[in-house]
Design a protein around this motif. Structure first.
Motif, PDB file in Angstrom:
ATOM      1  N   ARG A  12       0.924  -1.469  -0.012  1.00 29.85           N
ATOM      2  CA  ARG A  12       0.016  -0.064  -0.012  1.00 29.85           C
ATOM      3  C   ARG A  12       0.926   1.233   0.001  1.00 29.85           C
ATOM      4  N   SER A  13       1.818   1.344   0.823  1.00 31.04           N
ATOM      5  CA  SER A  13       2.882   2.341   0.953  1.00 31.04           C
ATOM      6  C   SER A  13       3.542   2.699  -0.662  1.00 31.04           C
ATOM      7  N   LEU A  14       3.877   1.585  -1.375  1.00 32.37           N
ATOM      8  CA  LEU A  14       4.595   1.653  -2.407  1.00 32.37           C
ATOM      9  C   LEU A  14       3.613   2.201  -3.578  1.00 32.37           C
ATOM     10  N   SER A  15       2.294   1.662  -3.607  1.00 32.48           N
ATOM     11  CA  SER A  15       1.367   2.197  -4.485  1.00 32.48           C
ATOM     12  C   SER A  15       0.762   3.544  -4.149  1.00 32.48           C
ATOM     13  N   SER A  16       0.783   4.088  -2.922  1.00 31.70           N
ATOM     14  CA  SER A  16       0.481   5.420  -2.470  1.00 31.70           C
ATOM     15  C   SER A  16       1.601   6.408  -3.136  1.00 31.70           C
ATOM     16  N   ARG A  36      10.822  21.808 -22.356  1.00 30.69           N
ATOM     17  CA  ARG A  36      11.803  20.835 -22.205  1.00 30.69           C
ATOM     18  C   ARG A  36      11.835  20.267 -20.817  1.00 30.69           C
ATOM     19  N   THR A  37      11.721  21.315 -19.762  1.00 28.05           N
ATOM     20  CA  THR A  37      11.974  20.830 -18.409  1.00 28.05           C
ATOM     21  C   THR A  37      10.746  20.334 -17.893  1.00 28.05           C
ATOM     22  N   ARG A  38       9.485  20.877 -18.304  1.00 29.77           N
ATOM     23  CA  ARG A  38       8.033  20.095 -17.996  1.00 29.77           C
ATOM     24  C   ARG A  38       8.238  18.605 -18.599  1.00 29.77           C
ATOM     25  N   LEU A  39       8.773  18.439 -19.708  1.00 31.71           N
ATOM     26  CA  LEU A  39       8.678  17.080 -20.153  1.00 31.71           C
ATOM     27  C   LEU A  39       9.719  16.259 -19.347  1.00 31.71           C
ATOM     28  N   LYS A  40      10.620  16.693 -19.099  1.00 29.87           N
ATOM     29  CA  LYS A  40      11.987  16.076 -18.169  1.00 29.87           C
ATOM     30  C   LYS A  40      11.315  15.531 -16.942  1.00 29.87           C
ATOM     31  N   ARG A  41      10.507  16.620 -16.113  1.00 28.28           N
ATOM     32  CA  ARG A  41      10.030  16.277 -14.834  1.00 28.28           C
ATOM     33  C   ARG A  41       8.948  15.395 -15.089  1.00 28.28           C
ATOM     34  N   TYR A  42       8.038  15.385 -15.930  1.00 29.69           N
ATOM     35  CA  TYR A  42       7.099  14.706 -16.385  1.00 29.69           C
ATOM     36  C   TYR A  42       7.402  13.112 -16.302  1.00 29.69           C
ATOM     37  N   ASN A  43       8.529  12.931 -17.239  1.00 28.96           N
ATOM     38  CA  ASN A  43       9.260  11.596 -17.537  1.00 28.96           C
ATOM     39  C   ASN A  43       9.721  11.070 -16.279  1.00 28.96           C
ATOM     40  N   HIS A  44      10.436  11.971 -15.487  1.00 34.69           N
ATOM     41  CA  HIS A  44      11.086  11.347 -14.323  1.00 34.69           C
ATOM     42  C   HIS A  44       9.994  11.014 -13.428  1.00 34.69           C
ATOM     43  N   HIS A  45       8.872  11.770 -13.133  1.00 28.68           N
ATOM     44  CA  HIS A  45       7.902  11.088 -12.114  1.00 28.68           C
ATOM     45  C   HIS A  45       7.229   9.676 -12.689  1.00 28.68           C
ATOM     46  N   ILE A  46       6.849   9.869 -13.845  1.00 26.77           N
ATOM     47  CA  ILE A  46       6.276   8.669 -14.526  1.00 26.77           C
ATOM     48  C   ILE A  46       7.146   7.412 -14.467  1.00 26.77           C
ATOM     49  N   GLU A  47       8.350   7.632 -14.542  1.00 23.93           N
ATOM     50  CA  GLU A  47       9.225   6.553 -14.697  1.00 23.93           C
ATOM     51  C   GLU A  47       9.578   6.139 -13.142  1.00 23.93           C
ATOM     52  N   LYS A  48       9.371   6.942 -12.038  1.00 23.15           N
ATOM     53  CA  LYS A  48       9.220   6.452 -10.712  1.00 23.15           C
ATOM     54  C   LYS A  48       8.312   5.898 -10.440  1.00 23.15           C
ATOM     55  N   GLN A  50       6.304   3.957 -12.171  1.00 26.42           N
ATOM     56  CA  GLN A  50       6.384   2.609 -12.779  1.00 26.42           C
ATOM     57  C   GLN A  50       7.090   1.600 -11.898  1.00 26.42           C
ATOM     58  N   GLN A  51       8.458   2.335 -11.404  1.00 25.30           N
ATOM     59  CA  GLN A  51       9.228   1.576 -10.726  1.00 25.30           C
ATOM     60  C   GLN A  51       8.615   1.115  -9.310  1.00 25.30           C
ATOM     61  N   LEU A  52       7.911   2.087  -8.948  1.00 28.62           N
ATOM     62  CA  LEU A  52       7.213   1.804  -7.461  1.00 28.62           C
ATOM     63  C   LEU A  52       6.030   0.760  -7.757  1.00 28.62           C
ATOM     64  N   GLU A  53       5.364   0.648  -8.847  1.00 33.13           N
ATOM     65  CA  GLU A  53       4.270   0.038  -8.896  1.00 33.13           C
ATOM     66  C   GLU A  53       4.644  -1.536  -9.228  1.00 33.13           C
ATOM     67  N   ALA A  56       5.719  -2.913  -5.811  1.00 33.38           N
ATOM     68  CA  ALA A  56       4.741  -3.273  -5.214  1.00 33.38           C
ATOM     69  C   ALA A  56       4.125  -4.640  -5.494  1.00 33.38           C
ATOM     70  N   LEU A  57       4.106  -4.784  -6.776  1.00 29.79           N
ATOM     71  CA  LEU A  57       3.582  -5.959  -7.632  1.00 29.79           C
ATOM     72  C   LEU A  57       4.365  -7.188  -7.170  1.00 29.79           C
ATOM     73  N   GLU A  58       5.825  -7.146  -7.163  1.00 36.05           N
ATOM     74  CA  GLU A  58       6.705  -7.997  -6.762  1.00 36.05           C
ATOM     75  C   GLU A  58       6.406  -8.257  -5.268  1.00 36.05           C
ATOM     76  N   THR A  59       6.320  -7.398  -4.415  1.00 39.43           N
ATOM     77  CA  THR A  59       6.051  -7.595  -3.006  1.00 39.43           C
ATOM     78  C   THR A  59       4.717  -8.459  -2.874  1.00 39.43           C
ATOM     79  N   ALA A  60       3.813  -7.935  -3.606  1.00 39.87           N
ATOM     80  CA  ALA A  60       2.517  -8.673  -3.426  1.00 39.87           C
ATOM     81  C   ALA A  60       2.653 -10.110  -3.986  1.00 39.87           C
TER      82      ALA A  60
END
Length: 68
Positions: A12-16, A36-48, A50-53, A56-60
């Motif tokens: 739950r913590s990882l999903s949150s 350029r900056t907005r896209l870079k930040r967007y991509n960074h947060h989306i990647e993070k 996906q990693q957290l999800e 979470a899936l692996e933990t489950a």
């Protein structure tokens, strides 16, 4: 049983955290920055998110696998 509860909390913590990063990604698109900056930040947060999800899936999966 305690292991099951702990893994549920971790999942739950990882999903949150992943949801928070998706929200930050959306906010990055509307920030007062260059495209350029907005896209870079967007991509960074989306990647993070996906990693957290994935974590979470692996933990489950591990917690379910431990029950069998």
């Amino acid at each position: 049983m305690a292991q099951l509860r702990l893994s549920n909390l971790i999942t739950r913590s990882l999903s949150s955290r992943a949801e928070a990063h998706r929200q930050m990604a959306k906010a990055a698109l509307f920030a007062d920055s260059s495209t350029r900056t907005r896209l870079k930040r967007y991509n960074h947060h989306i990647e993070k998110a996906q990693q957290l999800e994935a974590r979470a899936l692996e933990t489950a999966k591990r917690s379910v696998g431990g029950l069998a």
